[in-house]
Design an enzyme around this catalytic site. Structure first.
Site, PDB file in Angstrom:
ATOM      1  N   SER A 127       0.841  -1.201   0.000  1.00  0.00           N
ATOM      2  CA  SER A 127       0.000   0.000   0.000  1.00  0.00           C
ATOM      3  C   SER A 127       0.873   1.247   0.000  1.00  0.00           C
ATOM      4  O   SER A 127       1.952   1.261   0.614  1.00  0.00           O
ATOM      5  CB  SER A 127      -0.858  -0.026   1.267  1.00  0.00           C
ATOM      6  OG  SER A 127      -1.474   1.222   1.454  1.00  0.00           O
ATOM      7  N   TYR A 151      -1.183  -0.996  10.551  1.00  0.00           N
ATOM      8  CA  TYR A 151      -1.475  -1.574   9.237  1.00  0.00           C
ATOM      9  C   TYR A 151      -0.329  -1.284   8.259  1.00  0.00           C
ATOM     10  O   TYR A 151       0.199  -2.184   7.599  1.00  0.00           O
ATOM     11  CB  TYR A 151      -2.807  -1.014   8.690  1.00  0.00           C
ATOM     12  CG  TYR A 151      -3.025  -1.308   7.229  1.00  0.00           C
ATOM     13  CD1 TYR A 151      -3.255  -2.606   6.792  1.00  0.00           C
ATOM     14  CD2 TYR A 151      -2.975  -0.286   6.273  1.00  0.00           C
ATOM     15  CE1 TYR A 151      -3.443  -2.880   5.435  1.00  0.00           C
ATOM     16  CE2 TYR A 151      -3.161  -0.550   4.926  1.00  0.00           C
ATOM     17  CZ  TYR A 151      -3.396  -1.842   4.512  1.00  0.00           C
ATOM     18  OH  TYR A 151      -3.562  -2.111   3.166  1.00  0.00           O
ATOM     19  N   LYS A 155       2.696  -3.838   6.230  1.00  0.00           N
ATOM     20  CA  LYS A 155       3.060  -3.876   4.805  1.00  0.00           C
ATOM     21  C   LYS A 155       4.563  -3.648   4.636  1.00  0.00           C
ATOM     22  O   LYS A 155       5.227  -4.296   3.839  1.00  0.00           O
ATOM     23  CB  LYS A 155       2.265  -2.817   4.031  1.00  0.00           C
ATOM     24  CG  LYS A 155       0.756  -3.069   4.010  1.00  0.00           C
ATOM     25  CD  LYS A 155       0.419  -4.333   3.262  1.00  0.00           C
ATOM     26  CE  LYS A 155      -1.053  -4.661   3.259  1.00  0.00           C
ATOM     27  NZ  LYS A 155      -1.386  -5.967   2.711  1.00  0.00           N
TER      28      LYS A 155
HETATM   29  P1  NAD Z   1     -10.610  -7.483   1.210  1.00  0.00           P
HETATM   30  O1  NAD Z   1     -10.804  -7.487   2.686  1.00  0.00           O
HETATM   31  O2  NAD Z   1     -11.790  -7.222   0.358  1.00  0.00           O
HETATM   32  O3  NAD Z   1      -9.949  -8.861   0.755  1.00  0.00           O
HETATM   33  C1  NAD Z   1      -9.095  -9.601   1.572  1.00  0.00           C
HETATM   34  C2  NAD Z   1      -9.505 -11.062   1.470  1.00  0.00           C
HETATM   35  O4  NAD Z   1      -8.637 -11.817   2.308  1.00  0.00           O
HETATM   36  C3  NAD Z   1     -10.931 -11.306   1.960  1.00  0.00           C
HETATM   37  O5  NAD Z   1     -11.625 -12.117   1.046  1.00  0.00           O
HETATM   38  C4  NAD Z   1     -10.741 -12.021   3.293  1.00  0.00           C
HETATM   39  O6  NAD Z   1     -11.804 -12.915   3.594  1.00  0.00           O
HETATM   40  C5  NAD Z   1      -9.418 -12.723   3.055  1.00  0.00           C
HETATM   41  N1  NAD Z   1      -8.699 -13.014   4.284  1.00  0.00           N
HETATM   42  C6  NAD Z   1      -8.477 -12.174   5.336  1.00  0.00           C
HETATM   43  N2  NAD Z   1      -7.781 -12.811   6.293  1.00  0.00           N
HETATM   44  C7  NAD Z   1      -7.540 -14.062   5.830  1.00  0.00           C
HETATM   45  C8  NAD Z   1      -6.878 -15.185   6.366  1.00  0.00           C
HETATM   46  N3  NAD Z   1      -6.335 -15.163   7.593  1.00  0.00           N
HETATM   47  N4  NAD Z   1      -6.794 -16.304   5.605  1.00  0.00           N
HETATM   48  C9  NAD Z   1      -7.364 -16.355   4.372  1.00  0.00           C
HETATM   49  N5  NAD Z   1      -8.036 -15.334   3.835  1.00  0.00           N
HETATM   50  C10 NAD Z   1      -8.119 -14.191   4.537  1.00  0.00           C
HETATM   51  O7  NAD Z   1      -9.450  -6.431   0.906  1.00  0.00           O
HETATM   52  P2  NAD Z   1      -8.973  -5.838  -0.484  1.00  0.00           P
HETATM   53  O8  NAD Z   1      -9.394  -4.414  -0.542  1.00  0.00           O
HETATM   54  O9  NAD Z   1      -9.318  -6.734  -1.576  1.00  0.00           O
HETATM   55  O10 NAD Z   1      -7.407  -5.827  -0.244  1.00  0.00           O
HETATM   56  C11 NAD Z   1      -6.598  -6.911  -0.680  1.00  0.00           C
HETATM   57  C12 NAD Z   1      -5.171  -6.647  -0.256  1.00  0.00           C
HETATM   58  O11 NAD Z   1      -4.748  -5.397  -0.799  1.00  0.00           O
HETATM   59  C13 NAD Z   1      -4.990  -6.536   1.252  1.00  0.00           C
HETATM   60  O12 NAD Z   1      -3.771  -7.147   1.593  1.00  0.00           O
HETATM   61  C14 NAD Z   1      -4.926  -5.038   1.487  1.00  0.00           C
HETATM   62  O13 NAD Z   1      -4.183  -4.728   2.628  1.00  0.00           O
HETATM   63  C15 NAD Z   1      -4.233  -4.561   0.224  1.00  0.00           C
HETATM   64  N6  NAD Z   1      -4.544  -3.167  -0.105  1.00  0.00           N
HETATM   65  C16 NAD Z   1      -5.840  -2.782  -0.264  1.00  0.00           C
HETATM   66  C17 NAD Z   1      -6.118  -1.442  -0.560  1.00  0.00           C
HETATM   67  C18 NAD Z   1      -7.536  -0.981  -0.723  1.00  0.00           C
HETATM   68  O14 NAD Z   1      -7.770   0.228  -0.738  1.00  0.00           O
HETATM   69  N7  NAD Z   1      -8.526  -1.854  -0.869  1.00  0.00           N
HETATM   70  C19 NAD Z   1      -5.079  -0.517  -0.709  1.00  0.00           C
HETATM   71  C20 NAD Z   1      -3.758  -0.960  -0.562  1.00  0.00           C
HETATM   72  C21 NAD Z   1      -3.504  -2.298  -0.266  1.00  0.00           C
HETATM   73  C1  UD1 Z   2      -7.183   5.100   3.098  1.00  0.00           C
HETATM   74  C2  UD1 Z   2      -6.402   4.389   4.155  1.00  0.00           C
HETATM   75  C3  UD1 Z   2      -5.053   3.985   3.596  1.00  0.00           C
HETATM   76  C4  UD1 Z   2      -5.232   3.130   2.352  1.00  0.00           C
HETATM   77  C5  UD1 Z   2      -6.044   3.914   1.343  1.00  0.00           C
HETATM   78  C6  UD1 Z   2      -6.254   3.070   0.110  1.00  0.00           C
HETATM   79  C7  UD1 Z   2      -7.251   5.361   6.214  1.00  0.00           C
HETATM   80  C8  UD1 Z   2      -6.986   6.292   7.349  1.00  0.00           C
HETATM   81  N1  UD1 Z   2      -6.276   5.271   5.282  1.00  0.00           N
HETATM   82  O1  UD1 Z   2      -6.531   6.308   2.832  1.00  0.00           O
HETATM   83  O2  UD1 Z   2      -4.324   3.237   4.538  1.00  0.00           O
HETATM   84  O3  UD1 Z   2      -3.982   2.797   1.797  1.00  0.00           O
HETATM   85  O4  UD1 Z   2      -7.295   4.301   1.931  1.00  0.00           O
HETATM   86  O5  UD1 Z   2      -7.537   2.927  -0.287  1.00  0.00           O
HETATM   87  O6  UD1 Z   2      -8.270   4.664   6.168  1.00  0.00           O
HETATM   88  N2  UD1 Z   2     -12.881  11.636   3.011  1.00  0.00           N
HETATM   89  C9  UD1 Z   2     -13.926  12.490   3.248  1.00  0.00           C
HETATM   90  N3  UD1 Z   2     -15.073  11.973   3.784  1.00  0.00           N
HETATM   91  C10 UD1 Z   2     -15.217  10.639   4.074  1.00  0.00           C
HETATM   92  C11 UD1 Z   2     -14.129   9.774   3.821  1.00  0.00           C
HETATM   93  C12 UD1 Z   2     -12.968  10.309   3.302  1.00  0.00           C
HETATM   94  O7  UD1 Z   2     -13.853  13.687   2.992  1.00  0.00           O
HETATM   95  O8  UD1 Z   2     -16.286  10.243   4.581  1.00  0.00           O
HETATM   96  C13 UD1 Z   2     -11.647  12.185   2.394  1.00  0.00           C
HETATM   97  C14 UD1 Z   2     -10.380  11.960   3.191  1.00  0.00           C
HETATM   98  O9  UD1 Z   2     -10.166  13.002   4.094  1.00  0.00           O
HETATM   99  C15 UD1 Z   2      -9.334  11.921   2.052  1.00  0.00           C
HETATM  100  C16 UD1 Z   2     -10.101  11.314   0.876  1.00  0.00           C
HETATM  101  O10 UD1 Z   2     -11.483  11.502   1.177  1.00  0.00           O
HETATM  102  O11 UD1 Z   2      -8.950  13.211   1.704  1.00  0.00           O
HETATM  103  C17 UD1 Z   2      -9.853   9.825   0.684  1.00  0.00           C
HETATM  104  O12 UD1 Z   2     -10.081   9.143   1.912  1.00  0.00           O
HETATM  105  P1  UD1 Z   2     -10.069   7.536   1.988  1.00  0.00           P
HETATM  106  O13 UD1 Z   2     -10.938   6.984   0.938  1.00  0.00           O
HETATM  107  O14 UD1 Z   2     -10.335   7.156   3.405  1.00  0.00           O
HETATM  108  O15 UD1 Z   2      -8.575   7.153   1.556  1.00  0.00           O
HETATM  109  P2  UD1 Z   2      -7.164   7.575   2.180  1.00  0.00           P
HETATM  110  O16 UD1 Z   2      -7.324   8.575   3.240  1.00  0.00           O
HETATM  111  O17 UD1 Z   2      -6.265   7.923   1.056  1.00  0.00           O
END
Ligand code: NAD
Ligand code: UD1
Length: 338
Positions: A127, A151, A155
């Protein structure tokens, strides 16, 4: 066309499910490994509907080494996409041990099982949050690591473990992809993000306000030093993120080595710009108000996507209007999620 099997841990989750679609489109066979702790088994049917292919599923936990090994025994796996983990920043502050256990120990188990099984290609979900204080935009791969919460630390630790592992075993080929803000949904509206409870992130919150499930969006802060005073982020379509995984997989299968790459569009979008784009996509106005800044938020950050293009030949293709249109289709077709 290749029929190589790719283990997708967390493949039932938001990004993993879209990666499974991209893998099928590229001719691979995903094998999902998930414990459904943050996802629904219905995802498997939806991915099958989109791809018109049967998807293999192994229900299991990355904390259970034997269960991971069993997948390698049952399937001839060519590479791994490791998405499984927990991702809620606030929860990681409340319960850091669970986050270190699932994200770090879980990843060690996957890497260890990989080494025991002779599989040599893995892509890890990292991330942009590992970069912490984000002042020098665009954020390149050489920016300093400075995660601000457990968190983000998980990573960072896994990235460092992977780098040490590659240094110790020259035959391993690993990539860590640092996503900026993945948003949107598959264009069919069949799979998308399904947060439990009230969404913590902007895009799913916005979609639920547009649908009338939540009453009003609070915009966190109006006095940031940005073009309109609201926070700026690099929102990237989840299918672009999925395509980046396939590009990284193909790079590792052909070239090998170790890659650490930022996955964003390079475009900063403000909260107000996103609201307006969503209003266009949904064809309705969205109620919102300014509120105070959210603790820990930074004003602005967006990726430098040039290394991704140079190494992987990948760049984000879908703009903010496509993101909002696809997100809206998912929201109206699935008002209560899966
Ligand atoms: P998500 O929660 O939708 O998907 C994660 C999946 O992992 C789920 O299906 C969950 O059931 C499974 N899981 C969790 N713990 C587990 C375990 N112990 N064993 C087996 N399965 C397990 O999340 P996502 O948004 O799809 O994110 C996927 C990856 O990307 C994560 O590692 C997250 O940290 C990373 N990531 C996500 C974002 C984002 O904004 N969504 C941003 C940066 C990084
Ligand atoms: C979040 C996560 C970050 C992750 C990233 C990826 C948090 C604190 N951080 O960051 O770890 O990597 O998502 O998806 O959760 N905002 C509003 N109103 C709302 C929600 C958000 O104004 O109800 C604003 C926030 O202040 C920010 C922007 O929208 O400026 C995006 O927010 P968000 O979607 O939570 O993402 P990140 O803050 O970038």
């Amino acid at each position: 066309m290749s029929k190589d099997k790719i283990l997708v841990t967390g493949g039932a989750g938001y990004i993993g499910s879209h990666a499974c679609v991209a893998l099928c489109e590229a001719g691979y066979q995903p094998v999902i490994f998930d414990n459904f702790s943050n996802s629904s088994p219905k995802v498997i049917d939806r991915v099958e509907q989109i791809t018109k292919k049967g998807i293999s599923l192994v229900e299991g936990d990355v904390l259970n080494f034997d269960q991971i090994m069993e997948v390698f025994r049952q399937h001839s796996i060519k590479g791994i996409m490791h998405f499984a983990g927990c991702k809620a920043v606030g929860e990681s502050v409340q319960d850091p041990l669970s986050y270190y256990r699932i994200n770090v120990t879980g990843s060690i188990n996957v890497l260890d099982a990989m080494c025991h099984s002779g599989v040599d290609v893995l892509i890890f979900s990292s991330s942009a949050t590992i970069f912490g204080d984000l002042n020098a935009n665009p954020i390149s791969e050489s920016s300093t690591f400075s995660p601000k919460n457990p968190y983000g630390q998980t990573k960072r630790f896994v990235e460092e473990i992977m780098a040490d592992l590659v240094a110790s075993k020259a035959n391993l080929n690993l990539a860590t992809l640092r996503y900026f803000n993945p948003v949107g949904a598959h264009q069919t509206g069949l799979i998308g993000e399904d947060p439990k409870g009230i969404p913590q992130n902007l895009m799913p919150y916005l979609a639920q306000v547009a649908a009338g499930r939540l009453s009003k969006l609070e915009v966190f802060g109006h006095d940031y030093p940005t073009k309109d005073g609201t926070g700026i982020r690099d929102y990237i379509h989840v299918m672009d993120v999925a395509d980046a995984h396939v590009a990284a997989l193909e790079y590792l299968l052909s070239e090998g080595g170790y890659l650490a790459i930022n996955i964003g569009t390079g475009q900063g979008i403000s909260v107000l710009e996103l609201i307006h784009a969503f209003e266009r996509a949904a064809g309705r106005s969205i109620p919102w108000d300014f509120g105070p800044r959210r603790d820990g938020d930074v004003a602005e950050y967006y990726a430098d996507p040039s290394l991704a293009e140079q190494k992987l030949g990948w760049r984000a293709k879908r703009g903010i209007d496509t993101i909002c249109t696809d997100m809206w289709r998912w929201q109206i077709n699935n008002p209560l999620g899966y």
